[in-house]
Design a protein around this motif. Sequence first.
Motif, PDB file in Angstrom:
ATOM      1  N   CYS A   1      -6.870  27.487  81.841  1.00 22.94           N
ATOM      2  CA  CYS A   1      -7.828  27.405  80.726  1.00 22.94           C
ATOM      3  C   CYS A   1      -9.258  27.504  81.254  1.00 22.94           C
ATOM      4  O   CYS A   1     -10.110  28.191  80.670  1.00 22.94           O
ATOM      5  CB  CYS A   1      -7.658  26.099  79.953  1.00 22.94           C
ATOM      6  SG  CYS A   1      -6.136  25.993  78.980  1.00 22.94           S
ATOM      7  N   ALA A   2      -9.528  26.821  82.360  1.00 20.30           N
ATOM      8  CA  ALA A   2     -10.858  26.914  82.973  1.00 20.30           C
ATOM      9  C   ALA A   2     -11.133  28.343  83.410  1.00 20.30           C
ATOM     10  O   ALA A   2     -12.246  28.860  83.234  1.00 20.30           O
ATOM     11  CB  ALA A   2     -10.959  25.955  84.158  1.00 20.30           C
TER      12      ALA A   2
ATOM     13  N   HIS B   1      -1.689  34.059  74.171  1.00 22.72           N
ATOM     14  CA  HIS B   1      -3.065  33.773  73.726  1.00 22.72           C
ATOM     15  C   HIS B   1      -4.070  34.787  74.293  1.00 22.72           C
ATOM     16  O   HIS B   1      -4.988  35.196  73.587  1.00 22.72           O
ATOM     17  CB  HIS B   1      -3.447  32.342  74.106  1.00 22.72           C
ATOM     18  CG  HIS B   1      -2.899  31.310  73.159  1.00 22.72           C
ATOM     19  ND1 HIS B   1      -3.127  29.961  73.289  1.00 22.72           N
ATOM     20  CD2 HIS B   1      -2.131  31.443  72.042  1.00 22.72           C
ATOM     21  CE1 HIS B   1      -2.514  29.305  72.304  1.00 22.72           C
ATOM     22  NE2 HIS B   1      -1.912  30.175  71.547  1.00 22.72           N
TER      23      HIS B   1
ATOM     24  N   THR C   1      -3.112  23.908  84.568  1.00 27.70           N
ATOM     25  CA  THR C   1      -3.139  24.599  83.270  1.00 27.70           C
ATOM     26  C   THR C   1      -4.445  24.357  82.529  1.00 27.70           C
ATOM     27  O   THR C   1      -5.023  25.278  81.968  1.00 27.70           O
ATOM     28  CB  THR C   1      -1.949  24.135  82.398  1.00 27.70           C
ATOM     29  OG1 THR C   1      -0.723  24.382  83.077  1.00 27.70           O
ATOM     30  CG2 THR C   1      -1.928  24.873  81.061  1.00 27.70           C
ATOM     31  N   GLY C   2      -4.899  23.111  82.497  1.00 26.61           N
ATOM     32  CA  GLY C   2      -6.031  22.753  81.641  1.00 26.61           C
ATOM     33  C   GLY C   2      -7.385  22.821  82.328  1.00 26.61           C
ATOM     34  O   GLY C   2      -7.594  23.594  83.266  1.00 26.61           O
ATOM     35  N   MET C   3      -8.296  22.010  81.825  1.00 23.04           N
ATOM     36  CA  MET C   3      -9.630  21.861  82.412  1.00 23.04           C
ATOM     37  C   MET C   3      -9.598  20.670  83.378  1.00 23.04           C
ATOM     38  O   MET C   3      -8.830  19.733  83.159  1.00 23.04           O
ATOM     39  CB  MET C   3     -10.630  21.591  81.290  1.00 23.04           C
ATOM     40  CG  MET C   3     -11.073  22.855  80.589  1.00 23.04           C
ATOM     41  SD  MET C   3     -12.361  23.726  81.556  1.00 23.04           S
ATOM     42  CE  MET C   3     -13.813  22.716  81.163  1.00 23.04           C
ATOM     43  N   PRO C   4     -10.425  20.674  84.414  1.00 20.43           N
ATOM     44  CA  PRO C   4     -11.470  21.649  84.766  1.00 20.43           C
ATOM     45  C   PRO C   4     -11.030  22.742  85.744  1.00 20.43           C
ATOM     46  O   PRO C   4     -11.839  23.609  86.048  1.00 20.43           O
ATOM     47  CB  PRO C   4     -12.526  20.755  85.440  1.00 20.43           C
ATOM     48  CG  PRO C   4     -11.725  19.673  86.101  1.00 20.43           C
ATOM     49  CD  PRO C   4     -10.521  19.440  85.226  1.00 20.43           C
ATOM     50  N   HIS C   5      -9.772  22.749  86.215  1.00 22.85           N
ATOM     51  CA  HIS C   5      -9.417  23.665  87.302  1.00 22.85           C
ATOM     52  C   HIS C   5      -8.204  24.537  87.032  1.00 22.85           C
ATOM     53  O   HIS C   5      -7.730  25.222  87.928  1.00 22.85           O
ATOM     54  CB  HIS C   5      -9.185  22.865  88.598  1.00 22.85           C
ATOM     55  CG  HIS C   5     -10.402  22.149  89.075  1.00 22.85           C
ATOM     56  ND1 HIS C   5     -10.403  20.821  89.415  1.00 22.85           N
ATOM     57  CD2 HIS C   5     -11.686  22.566  89.214  1.00 22.85           C
ATOM     58  CE1 HIS C   5     -11.626  20.459  89.768  1.00 22.85           C
ATOM     59  NE2 HIS C   5     -12.423  21.498  89.645  1.00 22.85           N
TER      60      HIS C   5
ATOM     61  N   GLN D   1      -9.996  31.161  82.135  1.00 24.16           N
ATOM     62  CA  GLN D   1     -10.390  31.950  80.955  1.00 24.16           C
ATOM     63  C   GLN D   1     -11.779  31.539  80.476  1.00 24.16           C
ATOM     64  O   GLN D   1     -12.556  32.379  80.006  1.00 24.16           O
ATOM     65  CB  GLN D   1      -9.395  31.737  79.819  1.00 24.16           C
ATOM     66  CG  GLN D   1      -8.131  32.542  79.922  1.00 24.16           C
ATOM     67  CD  GLN D   1      -8.349  34.007  79.598  1.00 24.16           C
ATOM     68  OE1 GLN D   1      -8.546  34.822  80.502  1.00 24.16           O
ATOM     69  NE2 GLN D   1      -8.333  34.358  78.339  1.00 24.16           N
ATOM     70  N   GLY D   2     -12.059  30.237  80.561  1.00 20.43           N
ATOM     71  CA  GLY D   2     -13.356  29.729  80.108  1.00 20.43           C
ATOM     72  C   GLY D   2     -14.529  30.340  80.873  1.00 20.43           C
ATOM     73  O   GLY D   2     -15.617  30.515  80.323  1.00 20.43           O
ATOM     74  N   TRP D   3     -14.290  30.683  82.154  1.00 14.04           N
ATOM     75  CA  TRP D   3     -15.363  31.309  82.944  1.00 14.04           C
ATOM     76  C   TRP D   3     -15.853  32.608  82.309  1.00 14.04           C
ATOM     77  O   TRP D   3     -17.006  33.007  82.486  1.00 14.04           O
ATOM     78  CB  TRP D   3     -14.872  31.589  84.375  1.00 14.04           C
ATOM     79  CG  TRP D   3     -15.037  30.394  85.276  1.00 14.04           C
ATOM     80  CD1 TRP D   3     -14.052  29.631  85.811  1.00 14.04           C
ATOM     81  CD2 TRP D   3     -16.282  29.832  85.723  1.00 14.04           C
ATOM     82  NE1 TRP D   3     -14.593  28.619  86.572  1.00 14.04           N
ATOM     83  CE2 TRP D   3     -15.962  28.721  86.536  1.00 14.04           C
ATOM     84  CE3 TRP D   3     -17.629  30.154  85.523  1.00 14.04           C
ATOM     85  CZ2 TRP D   3     -16.935  27.929  87.136  1.00 14.04           C
ATOM     86  CZ3 TRP D   3     -18.600  29.370  86.123  1.00 14.04           C
ATOM     87  CH2 TRP D   3     -18.258  28.275  86.921  1.00 14.04           C
TER      88      TRP D   3
ATOM     89  N   SER E   1      -0.192  20.075  84.527  1.00 15.25           N
ATOM     90  CA  SER E   1      -1.367  19.907  83.654  1.00 15.25           C
ATOM     91  C   SER E   1      -2.652  20.227  84.420  1.00 15.25           C
ATOM     92  O   SER E   1      -3.562  20.864  83.873  1.00 15.25           O
ATOM     93  CB  SER E   1      -1.412  18.495  83.049  1.00 15.25           C
ATOM     94  OG  SER E   1      -1.503  17.505  84.047  1.00 15.25           O
TER      95      SER E   1
END
Lengths: 289, 289
Positions: B150-151, B79, B143-147, B153-155, B140
């Motif tokens: 994915c988070a 991704h 890997t995911g949000m908030p920590h 990359q979101g920054w 999980s």
Amino acid sequence: MPLTARIEAAIAGAVATGQGGDAPSRLSSALHYATAPGGARIRPTILTSVAMACGDDRPALTDAAAAALELIHCASLVHDDMPCFDDADTRRGKASVHRAYSEPLALLTGDSLIVMAFDTLARAAPDAPLRGIGLIRLLSTRTGMPHGICAGQGWESEARIDLRAYHRAKTGALFIAATQMGALAAGEEPEPWEELGARIGEAFQVADDLRDAVMDAGTCGKPVGQDDLHGRPNAVAELGVEGAIARLEDILGGAIASIPSCPGEAALAALVRRYADKLVPLTQTAQAR
Amino acid sequence: MPLTARIEAAIAGAVATGQGGDAPSRLSSALHYATAPGGARIRPTILTSVAMACGDDRPALTDAAAAALELIHCASLVHDDMPCFDDADTRRGKASVHRAYSEPLALLTGDSLIVMAFDTLARAAPDAPLRGIGLIRLLSTRTGMPHGICAGQGWESEARIDLRAYHRAKTGALFIAATQMGALAAGEEPEPWEELGARIGEAFQVADDLRDAVMDAGTCGKPVGQDDLHGRPNAVAELGVEGAIARLEDILGGAIASIPSCPGEAALAALVRRYADKLVPLTQTAQAR
């Protein structure tokens, strides 16, 4: 609590676990945006209804399963709307996530929602570990490869497509997850519930094909004609409008007949009948054209 | 079985579960392409090494955890390489997935690998249900949000970025998952293992920043200068090359000091030291420029 309120609370509770003061705020916002307000919440409604028909002895597990299933559905909508798939500007009557936030954030929103779905089930699992693990496996089987919604989307990149296999994976998979997860959340064997989910999924796919073929964008809340535009197979192209309507009615009758014996069998049959009735105005619209 | 062969077998076994005669063949092929041949398999190697240092009494669970972690890492690479992020043409010395297959298939490959990671853990979980559920939650969370990643990359979509929070989520998260999942797979409490993972993650991020800043694409196997190109924060920009090298050495010393007491503590310290030595030629290259 009414069923719709129960389901909304479960979804909102799951999405809240993805938030945090030190999380990136735009992605946090996009997770809310992609999940609320929702559509008809059909999949979690079916899941919860099946669980209730089976006794619903672990309501927290049912709620986690319902939320997880809807999160996967929302993730698939976000990714399917992206430019490399449908390139849809709108969804549920508002801008699609990549239009409202950006392509990078839409990609991350979908990824985060998939992860959140499994996290939600794992959070609820310790009270009934083997049920919880079974629910995770039912959801992963119907989401990923080789038979889940990812496989369904993957068929669109193949030179030759089997229409029934394609529909069964792309749309049917999450309806099968709905009935099977509902049963397992309440401690019942999931296998006998596969046919109900598969038939409901078939019915919704045929209804969606009819909607895509004949309704206008204003009524539908999303761009229509997408299947035709992308050259994808659908029941109307295969059977014509009248043939597709006949198949729809046949499938719904079979769905009700397939409901396994359980304490809430009659109520569940009534629920499916109500959904069937909702599809009737659609088919009448189709016949009028 | 040597450690590398054990890890490759675990990953190959997990990827095989996503295949099937009636699955879309190009997506099936892309799942293989995205996961093999792999890179250094650093995360599953750390995970398995920690599990072995803690006794590795459930090797099937350790293998599932190692494979799941690597699948998440591979998904993030697929991704991250896509046009809306790095738009990278190459990865591990060959064409990136979206270049070799297509953007839709790259998106689905990442999604399928994320789902496969959780499926792999759930398949192995019934033998030790609470450990299995705990492993799913550790993965999980990182890997995911908030920590999770994915988070991280979101920054990159935020107007203001906290450099340490960004690196800790983007790169550190999966190293923390590696040490904590390794400990839990072997029945140990995961909490004391967070610091080791965090410090290894910091070291690799600083090393990556140095590589990105000074090495050429041929040596690195992927496009370099990406951080600078996209205006992303990195340790070299913050501290200069010499400051980043000093930080790297400081972090690795702290990593070894942080290893919790366990039967295989000395072997684990030696492993971290070997990784540290591998980073030395890199820092010498940096200093020579």
